[in-house]
Motif scaffolding. Sequence first.
Motif, mmCIF file in Angstrom:
data_model
loop_
_atom_site.group_PDB
_atom_site.id
_atom_site.type_symbol
_atom_site.label_atom_id
_atom_site.label_comp_id
_atom_site.label_asym_id
_atom_site.label_seq_id
_atom_site.Cartn_x
_atom_site.Cartn_y
_atom_site.Cartn_z
ATOM 1 N N UNK A 95 0.843 -1.190 0.000
ATOM 2 C CA UNK A 95 0.000 0.000 0.000
ATOM 3 C C UNK A 95 0.884 1.247 0.000
ATOM 4 N N UNK A 96 0.475 2.278 -0.754
ATOM 5 C CA UNK A 96 1.164 3.553 -0.717
ATOM 6 C C UNK A 96 0.784 4.276 0.564
ATOM 7 N N UNK A 97 1.734 4.950 1.167
ATOM 8 C CA UNK A 97 1.477 5.678 2.390
ATOM 9 C C UNK A 97 1.835 7.141 2.187
ATOM 10 N N UNK A 98 1.171 8.036 2.912
ATOM 11 C CA UNK A 98 1.451 9.449 2.828
ATOM 12 C C UNK A 98 2.637 9.789 3.722
ATOM 13 N N UNK A 99 3.486 10.673 3.218
ATOM 14 C CA UNK A 99 4.616 11.118 4.024
ATOM 15 C C UNK A 99 4.138 12.037 5.130
ATOM 16 N N UNK A 100 4.728 11.921 6.292
ATOM 17 C CA UNK A 100 4.401 12.819 7.392
ATOM 18 C C UNK A 100 5.484 13.875 7.522
ATOM 19 N N UNK A 101 5.123 15.027 8.049
ATOM 20 C CA UNK A 101 6.066 16.101 8.303
ATOM 21 C C UNK A 101 6.274 16.193 9.806
ATOM 22 N N UNK A 102 7.499 15.998 10.262
ATOM 23 C CA UNK A 102 7.763 15.871 11.691
ATOM 24 C C UNK A 102 8.566 17.050 12.214
ATOM 25 N N UNK A 103 8.185 17.540 13.389
ATOM 26 C CA UNK A 103 8.994 18.504 14.100
ATOM 27 C C UNK A 103 10.017 17.734 14.927
ATOM 28 N N UNK A 104 11.230 18.233 15.004
ATOM 29 C CA UNK A 104 12.274 17.571 15.790
ATOM 30 C C UNK A 104 12.274 18.138 17.197
ATOM 31 N N UNK A 105 11.882 17.312 18.164
ATOM 32 C CA UNK A 105 11.882 17.728 19.564
ATOM 33 C C UNK A 105 12.851 16.831 20.331
ATOM 34 N N UNK A 106 14.069 16.742 19.854
ATOM 35 C CA UNK A 106 14.996 15.740 20.364
ATOM 36 C C UNK A 106 15.813 16.199 21.569
ATOM 37 N N UNK A 107 15.728 17.453 21.967
ATOM 38 C CA UNK A 107 16.603 17.955 23.026
ATOM 39 C C UNK A 107 16.071 17.605 24.401
ATOM 40 N N UNK A 108 16.811 16.775 25.127
ATOM 41 C CA UNK A 108 16.421 16.407 26.491
ATOM 42 C C UNK A 108 16.519 17.593 27.438
ATOM 43 N N UNK A 109 17.284 18.615 27.075
ATOM 44 C CA UNK A 109 17.441 19.776 27.949
ATOM 45 C C UNK A 109 16.196 20.654 27.949
ATOM 46 N N UNK A 110 15.380 20.578 26.924
ATOM 47 C CA UNK A 110 14.221 21.459 26.816
ATOM 48 C C UNK A 110 12.901 20.704 26.856
ATOM 49 N N UNK A 111 12.908 19.407 26.788
ATOM 50 C CA UNK A 111 11.672 18.640 26.733
ATOM 51 C C UNK A 111 11.579 17.735 27.952
ATOM 52 N N UNK A 112 10.635 18.041 28.842
ATOM 53 C CA UNK A 112 10.509 17.287 30.090
ATOM 54 C C UNK A 112 9.992 15.875 29.867
ATOM 55 N N UNK B 60 6.509 -8.056 20.302
ATOM 56 C CA UNK B 60 6.373 -8.168 18.854
ATOM 57 C C UNK B 60 7.311 -7.186 18.166
ATOM 58 N N UNK B 61 7.685 -7.532 16.947
ATOM 59 C CA UNK B 61 8.335 -6.531 16.111
ATOM 60 C C UNK B 61 7.286 -5.492 15.738
ATOM 61 N N UNK B 62 7.718 -4.268 15.489
ATOM 62 C CA UNK B 62 6.794 -3.279 14.954
ATOM 63 C C UNK B 62 6.496 -3.652 13.502
ATOM 64 N N UNK B 63 5.498 -2.993 12.916
ATOM 65 C CA UNK B 63 4.996 -3.361 11.591
ATOM 66 C C UNK B 63 6.121 -3.521 10.580
ATOM 67 N N UNK B 64 6.076 -4.624 9.847
ATOM 68 C CA UNK B 64 7.179 -4.992 8.963
ATOM 69 C C UNK B 64 6.917 -4.605 7.507
ATOM 70 N N UNK B 65 6.359 -3.415 7.291
ATOM 71 C CA UNK B 65 6.281 -2.901 5.928
ATOM 72 C C UNK B 65 7.676 -2.508 5.460
ATOM 73 N N UNK B 66 7.855 -2.487 4.145
ATOM 74 C CA UNK B 66 9.166 -2.207 3.565
ATOM 75 C C UNK B 66 9.691 -0.861 4.049
ATOM 76 N N UNK B 67 11.009 -0.762 4.115
ATOM 77 C CA UNK B 67 11.660 0.418 4.687
ATOM 78 C C UNK B 67 11.309 1.714 3.972
ATOM 79 N N UNK B 68 10.948 1.655 2.684
ATOM 80 C CA UNK B 68 10.645 2.893 1.967
ATOM 81 C C UNK B 68 9.214 3.377 2.193
ATOM 82 N N UNK B 69 8.423 2.636 2.953
ATOM 83 C CA UNK B 69 7.051 3.031 3.226
ATOM 84 C C UNK B 69 6.942 3.774 4.549
ATOM 85 N N UNK B 70 6.070 4.756 4.555
ATOM 86 C CA UNK B 70 5.752 5.495 5.775
ATOM 87 C C UNK B 70 4.455 4.936 6.341
ATOM 88 N N UNK B 71 4.441 4.674 7.619
ATOM 89 C CA UNK B 71 3.227 4.206 8.291
ATOM 90 C C UNK B 71 2.536 5.411 8.898
#
Length: 317
Positions: free
Chosen positions: A1-18, A94-105
């Motif tokens: 199945x084709x999946x839609x790409x998501x647009x993600x904000x990066x909130x990776x900083x442990x210093x600012x995200x409780x 369980x493993x997470x969903x095993x769709x091909x690596x080029x697909x977005x869930x």
Amino acid sequence: MDQLLSTDMDLSSAETDQRIHDLSGQKQSGLAWVKANVKEINDWVDRDGFALLRGLNIVSTNQFSTILETIFGEQLSQYIYRSSPRTALRNNIYTTTEYHADQVILQHNENAYSNCWPMRMGFFCVVPAKTGGDTPLADSREVYKQLPEALRNRFEERGIMYVRNYGDIDLPWQEVFQTQSRDDVEAYCWKNDIQCEWFNDGRLQTRQFRPAVMTHPQTGEKVWFNQAHLFHCSAVDTEMPDSIGADYLPRNAYYGDGGEIAKQDIDVINQVYRDLTFSYPWQRNDILLLDNMLYTHGRQAYTGTRKVLVGMAKAAR
């Protein structure tokens, strides 16, 4: 199945995200630290809807399952009535969903198409992808609030009917229901308010009617809690309806009264998800704990090897 790409904000900083809890300075094993801090961990999830535990020393899948059972206070749930391919490991990990690596869930609350879903989920990053592969999140309360009122009311009033055809294109019924017995399938469907029909060619079709909006049992807030955008025919290969016929699509979503859901409405829903989605780049040994009704999850496309495991508990109806 084709999946839609998501647009993600990066909130990776442990210093600012409780919501990121850096535990790398702990001298205890991961399991020992969890046992000593169960209440605090659950308080984090209750307060924020999710918690990312980073830096724990975890040495095995079995230890991960024990950690989750310690936090959740019960044995992990079996994953039956599946909608995606995955591999079962020991102790209901369980493993997470095993769709091909080029697909977005796409974003989804686990088992929101069913009348039984887990309230709590735990993800464990064994191997982060070379690039991509994050598990994006979105607040289901905000999704509900930001959808256009007319669309939201229409779904809330009419509900959703999920239609599935099991076979070569999608998962076979034996994998979905984890049995080789038609009697077992029929018993499960009867118990869970699922209409099922066997056809002469051996095909199984199920229909399930579910609300589009739920009320969180602890917070009392309304949440957008369905998978109409994932099941809708617009989420599958656009050539598939012409080649096999709309009645034979592996899955589709309608309004609860049988009316068709317009693609434009699905597009609006997907756009709201994209607007609200954010992600934390996985690091090895990360554990992400979710309230499955408050937050959706998905998966970015990725390169390289990626191994993320999941366990679920606290079944709700």
